[in-house]
Design an enzyme around this catalytic site. Sequence first.
Site, PDB file in Angstrom:
ATOM      1  NE  ARG A  47      -2.654   0.748   3.410  1.00  0.00           N
ATOM      2  CZ  ARG A  47      -1.398   1.020   4.446  1.00  0.00           C
ATOM      3  NH1 ARG A  47      -1.513   2.956   4.324  1.00  0.00           N
ATOM      4  NH2 ARG A  47      -1.407   0.654   6.082  1.00  0.00           N
ATOM      5  CE1 TYR A  99     -16.764  10.105 -16.570  1.00  0.00           C
ATOM      6  CE2 TYR A  99     -15.430  10.515 -14.246  1.00  0.00           C
ATOM      7  CZ  TYR A  99     -16.361   9.719 -15.678  1.00  0.00           C
ATOM      8  OH  TYR A  99     -16.113   8.493 -14.853  1.00  0.00           O
ATOM      9  CE  LYS A 196     -11.958   7.028 -19.813  1.00  0.00           C
ATOM     10  NZ  LYS A 196     -12.031   6.947 -18.079  1.00  0.00           N
TER      11      LYS A 196
END
Length: 375
Positions: A47, A99, A196
């Site tokens: 993490r 967005y 993307k």
Amino acid sequence: MKIETKAIHLGHEVDPLTGAIAAPLHLSTTFEREADGSYPRGHIYTRLSNPNRDALEKCLAGLEGGEGAVAFASGLAAIMNVFQALSPNDHVIASQDLYHGTTHILQDILEPWGLQVSFVDVTDLDQLEGAIQENTKIIYFETPSNPLLKITDISRVAAIAHRIGALCVCDNTWPTPILQRPLELGADIVVHSTTKYFGGHSDVLGGAVISKVKDAFFDRIRMLQQIGGAVPAPFDCWLVLRGIQTLCCRMKNHSESAFAIAKFLDKHPNVEKVYYPGLANHPGHDIVLKQMSQFGGMLSFQIKGDKEEALAFTGRLRIIRRATSLGGVESLIEHRASIEGPQSKTPDNLLRFSVGLENVDDLLTDLDEALTKKE
């Protein structure tokens, strides 16, 4: 190194143990401690850090020209952490055309928490100036914007932000650093959905924040990543890093095909309007010529007709697929208003089109047949 070389080599070191050219995958959640309690190999718990994440962050920072990058489990996690690094009662100026997930974060999560937000048309510098408050800390925008492809003058907005002591934050997901260099144009922070174009194959979720300098604000974003835990898995980092190696050639192909398609649609009798900054009739065309090397692989267009006709058109397509997201090798088309929900201001007959890597003649034929052969 030129950016094409950086995309292939940054974060891709030859494995010292095996000589492997492809990056090894480190799935371990924990790392061995020495007898004296130290961690000389640099990792404690995944993490906090992981070799695959370190490699991806090194590559992302190098591509954008920043001093540091922070990788996240999604693009929205990256955006969320930028705003979470602020304090209650701080003020953000955000673009109206964003967005819709970013708008949800600001309105539904962070405004109730205490963040103050003004949504304005940041392409109108007078509107932008009028929204400034004494506590304005960030001016946030996308360029080209999602889904209307509005163009913001990065240099001028950055100058306004710096005059008032605020940060200029640019979502560079659509152009990528291959086509647009916000940090070089004055922006302080760049955000990405690495899902993307960086990933490029519609098979991995991720996000990133890249900062021009490693300052106190960057350190706070890093802390939020490590303590909040919205980190990408090692394999996700590995996939994004692999995708980046073909980013340059993919962006060139996406852009060339999208430009050809935009010109075709702009002249088609069954198309009402095309949104693509490469077209000379686009209101942001002159700015794009200054700040982008190509015009990108995204466009939107309005069908002549209503929502039903727009949806019927997508149903007649054979190659272009009806799906959310963008930036993959396959062409995707989407009716945006129905995705954005009842609060959407997107025209009901608008379709957002992510142009893929198929042969452009096949895509043009698919579009033409769907536009002209109405059932």
